[in-house]
Design a protein around this motif. Structure first.
Motif, PDB file in Angstrom:
ATOM      1  N   GLY A  64      -2.662  -7.078  18.620  1.00  0.00           N
ATOM      2  CA  GLY A  64      -2.355  -5.674  18.890  1.00  0.00           C
ATOM      3  C   GLY A  64      -0.886  -5.393  19.094  1.00  0.00           C
ATOM      4  O   GLY A  64      -0.507  -4.305  19.542  1.00  0.00           O
ATOM      5  N   ILE A  65      -0.034  -6.361  18.774  1.00  0.00           N
ATOM      6  CA  ILE A  65       1.408  -6.176  18.937  1.00  0.00           C
ATOM      7  C   ILE A  65       1.952  -5.238  17.866  1.00  0.00           C
ATOM      8  O   ILE A  65       2.863  -4.453  18.118  1.00  0.00           O
ATOM      9  N   VAL A  66       1.401  -5.318  16.663  1.00  0.00           N
ATOM     10  CA  VAL A  66       1.792  -4.407  15.583  1.00  0.00           C
ATOM     11  C   VAL A  66       0.541  -3.791  14.967  1.00  0.00           C
ATOM     12  O   VAL A  66      -0.548  -4.373  15.022  1.00  0.00           O
ATOM     13  N   ASP A  67       0.719  -2.630  14.376  1.00  0.00           N
ATOM     14  CA  ASP A  67      -0.353  -1.972  13.630  1.00  0.00           C
ATOM     15  C   ASP A  67      -0.031  -1.899  12.146  1.00  0.00           C
ATOM     16  O   ASP A  67      -0.934  -1.894  11.310  1.00  0.00           O
ATOM     17  N   THR A  68       1.250  -1.809  11.823  1.00  0.00           N
ATOM     18  CA  THR A  68       1.688  -1.738  10.434  1.00  0.00           C
ATOM     19  C   THR A  68       2.880  -2.658  10.227  1.00  0.00           C
ATOM     20  O   THR A  68       3.552  -3.067  11.195  1.00  0.00           O
ATOM     21  N   VAL A  69       3.176  -2.966   8.979  1.00  0.00           N
ATOM     22  CA  VAL A  69       4.336  -3.799   8.656  1.00  0.00           C
ATOM     23  C   VAL A  69       5.621  -3.127   9.124  1.00  0.00           C
ATOM     24  O   VAL A  69       6.587  -3.796   9.513  1.00  0.00           O
ATOM     25  N   ASP A  70       5.630  -1.806   9.121  1.00  0.00           N
ATOM     26  CA  ASP A  70       6.832  -1.072   9.516  1.00  0.00           C
ATOM     27  C   ASP A  70       7.143  -1.192  10.997  1.00  0.00           C
ATOM     28  O   ASP A  70       8.222  -0.780  11.438  1.00  0.00           O
ATOM     29  N   ASP A  71       6.206  -1.746  11.791  1.00  0.00           N
ATOM     30  CA  ASP A  71       6.490  -1.994  13.207  1.00  0.00           C
ATOM     31  C   ASP A  71       7.474  -3.134  13.395  1.00  0.00           C
ATOM     32  O   ASP A  71       8.109  -3.258  14.446  1.00  0.00           O
ATOM     33  N   PHE A  72       7.590  -3.996  12.369  1.00  0.00           N
ATOM     34  CA  PHE A  72       8.574  -5.075  12.417  1.00  0.00           C
ATOM     35  C   PHE A  72       9.945  -4.533  12.035  1.00  0.00           C
ATOM     36  O   PHE A  72      10.104  -3.905  10.993  1.00  0.00           O
ATOM     37  N   LYS A  73      10.928  -4.811  12.877  1.00  0.00           N
ATOM     38  CA  LYS A  73      12.308  -4.546  12.490  1.00  0.00           C
ATOM     39  C   LYS A  73      12.792  -5.702  11.628  1.00  0.00           C
ATOM     40  O   LYS A  73      13.326  -5.508  10.538  1.00  0.00           O
ATOM     41  N   LEU A  90      10.965  -5.951  16.993  1.00  0.00           N
ATOM     42  CA  LEU A  90      10.158  -4.776  16.689  1.00  0.00           C
ATOM     43  C   LEU A  90      11.018  -3.513  16.774  1.00  0.00           C
ATOM     44  O   LEU A  90      12.106  -3.526  17.342  1.00  0.00           O
ATOM     45  N   THR A  91      10.494  -2.426  16.223  1.00  0.00           N
ATOM     46  CA  THR A  91      11.184  -1.148  16.371  1.00  0.00           C
ATOM     47  C   THR A  91      11.099  -0.696  17.821  1.00  0.00           C
ATOM     48  O   THR A  91      10.185  -1.087  18.561  1.00  0.00           O
ATOM     49  N   GLN A  92      12.045   0.109  18.235  1.00  0.00           N
ATOM     50  CA  GLN A  92      12.047   0.591  19.614  1.00  0.00           C
ATOM     51  C   GLN A  92      10.783   1.390  19.926  1.00  0.00           C
ATOM     52  O   GLN A  92      10.246   1.318  21.030  1.00  0.00           O
ATOM     53  N   ASP A 188      -5.375 -16.285  10.604  1.00  0.00           N
ATOM     54  CA  ASP A 188      -4.147 -15.531  10.880  1.00  0.00           C
ATOM     55  C   ASP A 188      -3.190 -15.584   9.696  1.00  0.00           C
ATOM     56  O   ASP A 188      -2.560 -14.581   9.343  1.00  0.00           O
ATOM     57  N   LYS A 189      -3.047 -16.756   9.092  1.00  0.00           N
ATOM     58  CA  LYS A 189      -2.147 -16.890   7.945  1.00  0.00           C
ATOM     59  C   LYS A 189      -2.631 -16.061   6.760  1.00  0.00           C
ATOM     60  O   LYS A 189      -1.838 -15.385   6.090  1.00  0.00           O
ATOM     61  N   SER A 190      -3.930 -16.126   6.485  1.00  0.00           N
ATOM     62  CA  SER A 190      -4.483 -15.370   5.364  1.00  0.00           C
ATOM     63  C   SER A 190      -4.353 -13.871   5.588  1.00  0.00           C
ATOM     64  O   SER A 190      -3.947 -13.115   4.701  1.00  0.00           O
ATOM     65  N   ILE A 191      -4.687 -13.428   6.805  1.00  0.00           N
ATOM     66  CA  ILE A 191      -4.541 -12.015   7.146  1.00  0.00           C
ATOM     67  C   ILE A 191      -3.069 -11.609   7.097  1.00  0.00           C
ATOM     68  O   ILE A 191      -2.721 -10.529   6.595  1.00  0.00           O
ATOM     69  N   GLY A 192      -2.197 -12.482   7.596  1.00  0.00           N
ATOM     70  CA  GLY A 192      -0.772 -12.182   7.593  1.00  0.00           C
ATOM     71  C   GLY A 192      -0.215 -11.981   6.198  1.00  0.00           C
ATOM     72  O   GLY A 192       0.615 -11.099   5.963  1.00  0.00           O
ATOM     73  N   LYS A 193      -0.681 -12.796   5.241  1.00  0.00           N
ATOM     74  CA  LYS A 193      -0.239 -12.631   3.852  1.00  0.00           C
ATOM     75  C   LYS A 193      -0.639 -11.264   3.316  1.00  0.00           C
ATOM     76  O   LYS A 193       0.185 -10.539   2.729  1.00  0.00           O
ATOM     77  N   ALA A 194      -1.917 -10.925   3.490  1.00  0.00           N
ATOM     78  CA  ALA A 194      -2.406  -9.642   2.992  1.00  0.00           C
ATOM     79  C   ALA A 194      -1.720  -8.484   3.712  1.00  0.00           C
ATOM     80  O   ALA A 194      -1.396  -7.455   3.103  1.00  0.00           O
ATOM     81  N   PHE A 195      -1.492  -8.652   4.997  1.00  0.00           N
ATOM     82  CA  PHE A 195      -0.837  -7.619   5.800  1.00  0.00           C
ATOM     83  C   PHE A 195       0.592  -7.376   5.328  1.00  0.00           C
ATOM     84  O   PHE A 195       1.007  -6.232   5.105  1.00  0.00           O
ATOM     85  N   ASP A 197       1.870  -8.082   2.484  1.00  0.00           N
ATOM     86  CA  ASP A 197       1.845  -7.567   1.109  1.00  0.00           C
ATOM     87  C   ASP A 197       1.259  -6.160   1.031  1.00  0.00           C
ATOM     88  O   ASP A 197       1.113  -5.613  -0.062  1.00  0.00           O
ATOM     89  N   ARG A 198       0.883  -5.619   2.200  1.00  0.00           N
ATOM     90  CA  ARG A 198       0.283  -4.277   2.301  1.00  0.00           C
ATOM     91  C   ARG A 198      -1.007  -4.167   1.474  1.00  0.00           C
ATOM     92  O   ARG A 198      -1.280  -3.140   0.852  1.00  0.00           O
TER      93      ARG A 198
END
Length: 214
Positions: A64-73, A90-92, A188-195, A197-198
């Motif tokens: 739950g730390i991020v919801d979208t890729v855009d949450d990452f700075k 992360l973004t502010q 987590d790795k598999s989900i992270g790849k798809a995440f 890659d949007r």
């Protein structure tokens, strides 16, 4: 360790009906991965080296730390290019929403069911949306997906010590695949790849090795 630091070879003594022979045994690797936020330690994960950025991204989404890729700075290896450390900014706006999560003192994830390292029962609570009815598969397609998981596994035939996770879309096209000593790490790795890659919103089917309880 091998060049990729993902497996290691040991001398083994194999005995069968009193006949013993020395041979080489390849075992899957496991090392700690430290995840930093603003260069401050947050999580230690025991995992098979490789695909650390995807691993960290998938873990962040699951926690739950991020919801979208855009949450990452930014997200990447630390300034010294240590493969066992991932630095995340992360973004502010996102920091304001999840500051209570990052204030947690310690979080250690073991290579087990994925919840064994939790300290508090509240950590087990998840915000989940039930899947909508309408998606169906033939039983033959189910077995085809399971067969695809086995065919994709690189470490298991060599070490007999890995898990894997494979995501498909509604047309049963592969979205992402990952393999790791821990089943939740592979997921987590598999989900992270798809995440990253949007493509995660197109996922319809997950094939995961080992017990279904996780």
């Amino acid at each position: 360790m091998s060049a990729a630091k993902d497996t290691e070879f040991y001398k083994a003594l194999r005995c069968e009906q009193g006949d013993c022979k020395t041979s080489s045994l390849e075992l899957i690797g496991e090392e700690p991965l430290l995840i930093h936020f603003d260069e401050k330690p947050y999580s230690v994960v025991m995992r098979t080296p490789g695909e650390e950025i995807f691993h960290a991204a998938g873990l962040c989404l699951g926690e739950g730390i991020v919801d979208t890729v855009d949450d990452f700075k930014t997200i990447g290896y630390d300034k010294d290019l240590d493969p066992n450390i991932i630095d995340i900014w992360l973004t502010q706006e996102r920091y304001k929403k999840i500051s209570h999560i990052l204030e947690r003192k310690t979080y250690v994830s073991q290579t087990s069911c994925g919840i064994c390292g939790k300290k508090m029962m509240e950590d087990l609570n998840s915000v989940l949306t039930p899947a909508q009815n309408g998606f169906e598969m033939d039983i033959d397609q189910v077995f085809d997906c399971v067969g695809s998981l086995s065919k994709k596994q690189h470490y298991y035939p060599r070490t007999r010590g890995s898990h894997a996770a494979l995501l498909f879309d509604a047309q049963l096209n592969m979205i992402s695949f990952a393999e790791d000593v821990g089943r939740h790490n592979a997921l987590d790795k598999s989900i992270g790849k798809a995440f990253m890659d949007r493509k995660l919103d197109t996922a319809k089917v997950l094939v995961l090795s080992s017990r279904i309880s996780y």
